[in-house]
Design an enzyme around this catalytic site. Sequence first.
Site, short mmCIF file in Angstrom:
data_model
loop_
_atom_site.label_atom_id
_atom_site.label_comp_id
_atom_site.label_asym_id
_atom_site.label_seq_id
_atom_site.Cartn_x
_atom_site.Cartn_y
_atom_site.Cartn_z
CG ASN A 149 -0.29 -0.30 2.50
OD1 ASN A 149 0.34 -1.35 2.65
ND2 ASN A 149 -0.38 0.60 3.44
CD GLN A 177 -3.98 -0.08 -1.20
OE1 GLN A 177 -4.36 0.49 -2.24
NE2 GLN A 177 -4.14 0.44 -0.01
CB ALA A 198 -16.37 -1.78 0.06
CB THR A 235 -27.11 -7.14 12.98
OG1 THR A 235 -27.77 -7.78 14.07
CG2 THR A 235 -28.12 -6.74 11.93
CB CYS A 327 11.85 5.06 11.86
SG CYS A 327 10.34 4.23 11.42
N1 PLP Z 1 -4.18 -4.04 4.09
C1 PLP Z 1 -3.74 -3.10 3.25
C2 PLP Z 1 -2.72 -3.45 2.22
C3 PLP Z 1 -4.24 -1.79 3.33
O1 PLP Z 1 -3.78 -0.86 2.48
C4 PLP Z 1 -5.20 -1.50 4.31
C5 PLP Z 1 -5.68 -0.11 4.45
O2 PLP Z 1 -4.98 0.84 4.17
C6 PLP Z 1 -5.64 -2.52 5.16
C7 PLP Z 1 -5.11 -3.77 5.01
C8 PLP Z 1 -6.67 -2.28 6.20
O3 PLP Z 1 -7.88 -1.84 5.67
P1 PLP Z 1 -9.03 -1.33 6.67
O4 PLP Z 1 -8.44 -0.19 7.44
O5 PLP Z 1 -10.14 -0.91 5.77
O6 PLP Z 1 -9.37 -2.47 7.55
#
Ligand code: PLP
Length: 376
Positions: A149, A177, A198, A235, A327
């Site tokens: 990401n 992604q 989504a 739910t 970092c």
């Molecule tokens: N995994 C990846 C690669 C992501 O980019 C993200 C969100 O940025 C997530 C997991 C987690 O998604 P969510 O915060 O919608 O649970």
Amino acid sequence: MQVYLDNAATTAIDPAVLEAMMPFFTDHFGNPSSIHSHGRIVRSAIEQARKKVAELLNISPAEIFFMGTATEADNTALRSSAESLGIKRIITTKIEHHAILHTCELLKSWGVEIVHLALDTQGNFNLNELERRLQGKQSTLVSLMHANNELGNLIDLQKVSDLCREYGAVLHSDTVQTMGHYIHNFQHLNVHFAVAAAHKFHGPKGIGFLYINPDMKIKPLIYGGGQERNMRSGTENVCGIVGLAKALEVAYADMAEHQRYILRLKDRMIEQLKHSINGVSFNGNAEMPEKCLYTVLNVSLPPTDDNEMLLFNLDINGISCSGGSSCISGTPVGSHVLTELKVDADRGAIRFSFSKFNTEADIDYAVAKLAELYKT
Ligand code: PLP
């Protein structure tokens, strides 16, 4: 001018998705577990949504489990695999999303061995190392994200899945992604768990799903009323589920055209940045289109006294994007991904991420503002 270039964080909802969801906020408010007509209408909408998602991914509806978030789906896959499948070892990398990294830390405290594959300076692991690691006898789960990401780096999921098949390992891939941005065909891949959110493909927030291969018999993470065939009690988020299915349908309908359009925007930004900022560079596989998300561009900028103010300065000029340098001397701030790649901490890093709603004018404006900030 307001420019949104943070689509890997979240995307704007597609108007067609909102329209599909609206009746479930108003007229169709029944609880899907109720057996009367108000409930039955809503139950039917959920099952239609499941069928649509399954059709697009070329799997059976029984393999889709709607969940609150991708984070929850990732947690379920990893924790329940350790609990139900006797997983003793997880092979992963240090640049996964925190949904994986922090879950692996927990599993380590349960006695599961966590093995991190080495990464090159672009953030890619070596398939030979994966194969070597898989040769052990322990019951193993491989968890490798389909696309990173922060960098956009794509892995060769087909090859990883072939290796996992050959050595009998369970494969989980965080597909957050890539879902809705590439065609997934879980029929042809030996992937046992995959996840989606989504809101990353113009759907609503707070809804995702876990794909579970039918050979995987796992216990749920959350217990209660037994919804989602006992895999996710509570739910159902009916509006979200309807919106997720519509968003995936819309994404699949024009995927190739959007891919081409968005890639052109990304290429435009790369060219303009090279032209207007001396010393700019790109992190990860940015300039290898077949190995990088077309939606993400991670940029490193020359060191200045003002690097820490970079995102703030872009923000006050109406540009929304994500940042994160490495970092500094081990402090727990900044990007764990760029730190792992040893990207120079003195250089500002920005992740621009694009969607079908961006325009060439957005790109031109963002580059012009950035160039102004870097004018010597
Ligand atoms: N995994 C990846 C690669 C992501 O980019 C993200 C969100 O940025 C997530 C997991 C987690 O998604 P969510 O915060 O919608 O649970």
